[in-house]
Design a protein around this motif. Structure first.
Motif, PDB file in Angstrom:
ATOM      1  N   PRO A  24       2.136   4.755   0.690  1.00 22.95           N
ATOM      2  CA  PRO A  24       1.796   5.775   1.691  1.00 22.95           C
ATOM      3  C   PRO A  24       1.259   7.047   1.041  1.00 22.95           C
ATOM      4  O   PRO A  24       1.485   7.304  -0.142  1.00 22.95           O
ATOM      5  CB  PRO A  24       3.142   6.041   2.384  1.00 22.95           C
ATOM      6  CG  PRO A  24       3.957   4.814   2.136  1.00 22.95           C
ATOM      7  CD  PRO A  24       3.543   4.340   0.775  1.00 22.95           C
ATOM      8  N   ASN A  25       0.571   7.857   1.834  1.00 27.02           N
ATOM      9  CA  ASN A  25      -0.010   9.097   1.312  1.00 27.02           C
ATOM     10  C   ASN A  25       1.020  10.199   1.111  1.00 27.02           C
ATOM     11  O   ASN A  25       0.750  11.150   0.372  1.00 27.02           O
ATOM     12  CB  ASN A  25      -1.110   9.602   2.250  1.00 27.02           C
ATOM     13  CG  ASN A  25      -2.345   8.724   2.218  1.00 27.02           C
ATOM     14  OD1 ASN A  25      -2.562   7.980   1.263  1.00 27.02           O
ATOM     15  ND2 ASN A  25      -3.147   8.785   3.249  1.00 27.02           N
ATOM     16  N   LEU A  68      10.961   3.330   4.233  1.00 24.43           N
ATOM     17  CA  LEU A  68       9.703   3.728   4.845  1.00 24.43           C
ATOM     18  C   LEU A  68       9.958   4.210   6.265  1.00 24.43           C
ATOM     19  O   LEU A  68      10.813   3.671   6.966  1.00 24.43           O
ATOM     20  CB  LEU A  68       8.719   2.548   4.866  1.00 24.43           C
ATOM     21  CG  LEU A  68       8.265   2.018   3.505  1.00 24.43           C
ATOM     22  CD1 LEU A  68       7.515   0.701   3.679  1.00 24.43           C
ATOM     23  CD2 LEU A  68       7.376   3.030   2.796  1.00 24.43           C
ATOM     24  N   ASN A  77       0.846  -1.188   0.000  1.00 21.60           N
ATOM     25  CA  ASN A  77       0.000   0.000   0.000  1.00 21.60           C
ATOM     26  C   ASN A  77       0.886   1.243   0.000  1.00 21.60           C
ATOM     27  O   ASN A  77       1.648   1.466   0.949  1.00 21.60           O
ATOM     28  CB  ASN A  77      -0.925   0.008   1.221  1.00 21.60           C
ATOM     29  CG  ASN A  77      -1.929  -1.122   1.193  1.00 21.60           C
ATOM     30  OD1 ASN A  77      -2.532  -1.398   0.158  1.00 21.60           O
ATOM     31  ND2 ASN A  77      -2.121  -1.782   2.320  1.00 21.60           N
ATOM     32  N   MET A  79       2.154   9.304  10.715  1.00 15.01           N
ATOM     33  CA  MET A  79       1.944   9.262   9.267  1.00 15.01           C
ATOM     34  C   MET A  79       3.063   8.468   8.594  1.00 15.01           C
ATOM     35  O   MET A  79       4.247   8.764   8.785  1.00 15.01           O
ATOM     36  CB  MET A  79       1.895  10.678   8.677  1.00 15.01           C
ATOM     37  CG  MET A  79       1.724  10.685   7.157  1.00 15.01           C
ATOM     38  SD  MET A  79       1.479  12.340   6.461  1.00 15.01           S
ATOM     39  CE  MET A  79      -0.194  12.702   6.995  1.00 15.01           C
ATOM     40  N   GLU A  80       2.676   7.451   7.820  1.00 17.37           N
ATOM     41  CA  GLU A  80       3.671   6.665   7.094  1.00 17.37           C
ATOM     42  C   GLU A  80       4.178   7.469   5.903  1.00 17.37           C
ATOM     43  O   GLU A  80       3.400   8.091   5.181  1.00 17.37           O
ATOM     44  CB  GLU A  80       3.076   5.336   6.619  1.00 17.37           C
ATOM     45  CG  GLU A  80       4.126   4.388   6.056  1.00 17.37           C
ATOM     46  CD  GLU A  80       3.556   3.053   5.613  1.00 17.37           C
ATOM     47  OE1 GLU A  80       4.322   2.085   5.584  1.00 17.37           O
ATOM     48  OE2 GLU A  80       2.354   3.001   5.303  1.00 17.37           O
ATOM     49  N   VAL A  81       5.493   7.448   5.720  1.00 15.67           N
ATOM     50  CA  VAL A  81       6.123   8.242   4.658  1.00 15.67           C
ATOM     51  C   VAL A  81       7.050   7.346   3.843  1.00 15.67           C
ATOM     52  O   VAL A  81       7.797   6.534   4.400  1.00 15.67           O
ATOM     53  CB  VAL A  81       6.936   9.416   5.249  1.00 15.67           C
ATOM     54  CG1 VAL A  81       7.618  10.211   4.139  1.00 15.67           C
ATOM     55  CG2 VAL A  81       6.035  10.328   6.071  1.00 15.67           C
ATOM     56  N   LEU A  82       6.996   7.498   2.526  1.00 19.09           N
ATOM     57  CA  LEU A  82       7.937   6.825   1.636  1.00 19.09           C
ATOM     58  C   LEU A  82       9.010   7.821   1.231  1.00 19.09           C
ATOM     59  O   LEU A  82       8.706   8.868   0.648  1.00 19.09           O
ATOM     60  CB  LEU A  82       7.225   6.292   0.394  1.00 19.09           C
ATOM     61  CG  LEU A  82       8.126   5.835  -0.777  1.00 19.09           C
ATOM     62  CD1 LEU A  82       9.076   4.730  -0.345  1.00 19.09           C
ATOM     63  CD2 LEU A  82       7.286   5.397  -1.970  1.00 19.09           C
ATOM     64  N   ASN A 106       7.860   6.312   9.856  1.00 20.68           N
ATOM     65  CA  ASN A 106       6.616   6.776  10.460  1.00 20.68           C
ATOM     66  C   ASN A 106       6.891   8.096  11.161  1.00 20.68           C
ATOM     67  O   ASN A 106       7.702   8.154  12.083  1.00 20.68           O
ATOM     68  CB  ASN A 106       6.079   5.736  11.447  1.00 20.68           C
ATOM     69  CG  ASN A 106       4.673   6.052  11.913  1.00 20.68           C
ATOM     70  OD1 ASN A 106       4.430   7.039  12.596  1.00 20.68           O
ATOM     71  ND2 ASN A 106       3.728   5.202  11.553  1.00 20.68           N
TER      72      ASN A 106
END
Length: 324
Positions: A82-83, A106, A80, A112-115, A108
């Motif tokens: 991330p946003n 990746l 999935n 908020m999860e961040v790529l 957090n």
């Protein structure tokens, strides 16, 4: 009684005992050596296993720490996206063994999860970045397209442009002769002021007194209004087509206008609609605050103040007038 001794046989017997004793000692010595060798081999094997386990544990710890993202996981159907995406230079982690072959990592940030995507993998990622991707910039997912990410500093501007374009297209598709879109924004403003005042200083029971100048701070909250207007003129047409809606898909006033214009009887000739900013909000204030917190922790360049822009948008209005 006469005893007869056979010295030859005695000597042979003694020699046999000696040989057997020597053989037994040799066997015992060889067994001891073999036992020692086996012990040494077991110790060496255990040491190698311990060393290998330590290396594996260390690798796993580093893998957990750096959390690299590899192509096979990225392209997996279970992954999935991330946003939020941060474009980074791959040189940042080039010399870290667990990151070899990764496309980024990746993290957090404040929930908020961040790529963190390496700039060299932008093309292969298949993601559309608006505007063109640059290093150390943050991008947030388009609410209508999971494969499109917009730089956070541009999100509200792009959304505003798209809403304006959508309203003009609605007028055009409905065969309008004229349309105008007026923007009205009301923004709260807090001002702090300092002023100097003289204070009389005296002592109880003593007639003398002195004056001292002190500063007093006061503040007030007001609202600043801004407005603008865009107009468009068309040739007009009775051939009405239902426009495709995005930002106003769930706006009942817009949908009613379309239904009335598409009706075959008593067709509408003009309409003025007041569209509240909250009805087609770019994002919620909660999401805007989460973006601000995540970006603040990462420390990327720029100061978008997403929460402030969301609040500003909430107090805005679009006045849409259309004539057929």
């Amino acid at each position: 009684m006469k005893v007869s001794l056979d010295f030859k046989k005695g000597a042979e017997a003694l020699a046999d005992v000696k040989n057997k004793t020597t053989e037994l000692v040799q066997k015992t010595s060889e067994t001891g050596k073999q036992v020692a060798v086996n012990i040494a081999e077991n110790i060496q094997k255990s040491a190698l296993e311990f060393s290998e386990k330590s290396k594996n544990d260390s690798y796993e710890r580093r893998l957990k720490k750096y959390n690299p993202l590899f192509p096979e996981k990225y392209h997996s159907e279970k992954f999935n996206l991330p946003n939020m995406i941060i474009i980074v230079d791959d040189a940042v982690r080039r010399d870290i063994d667990v990151c070899e072959g990764a496309i980024g990592w990746l993290s957090n940030q404040k929930g908020m999860e961040v790529l963190h995507l390496y700039d060299e993998y932008i093309k292969e990622s298949g993601i559309q970045f608006v505007p063109a991707p640059i290093c150390d910039a943050a991008y947030y997912v388009d609410r209508f397209d999971r494969n499109r990410f917009i730089q956070i500093e541009c999100i509200f501007t792009k959304a505003h442009e798209e809403r304006m374009a959508e309203l003009k297209n609605i007028a055009y598709m409905l065969g309008a002769k004229y349309c105008s879109i007026e923007i009205s924004e009301t923004t709260s403003k807090v001002e702090n002021k300092k002023k100097k005042v003289e204070a009389k200083i005296g002592t109880k029971g003593i007639s003398t007194s002195s004056h001292e100048t002190v500063e007093q701070e006061s503040s007030y909250e007001g609202y600043v209004s801004r407005s603008g207007k865009i107009e468009a003129t068309f040739g007009g047409s009775d051939e009405v087509k239902r426009p495709e809606l995005k930002w106003f898909m769930h706006d009942d006033t817009i949908k009613r206008l379309i239904d009335m214009r598409c009706a075959n009887i008593n067709a509408i000739k003009s309409e003025t609609l007041v569209l509240e900013g909250s009805s087609s909000a770019t994002m919620s204030k909660k999401t805007a605050c989460a973006i601000d917190n995540a970006v603040g922790k990462i420390g990327v360049s720029g100061n978008a103040n997403m929460e402030g822009q969301a609040l500003k948008e909430e107090h805005s209005k679009l006045i849409f007038r259309v004539e057929f």
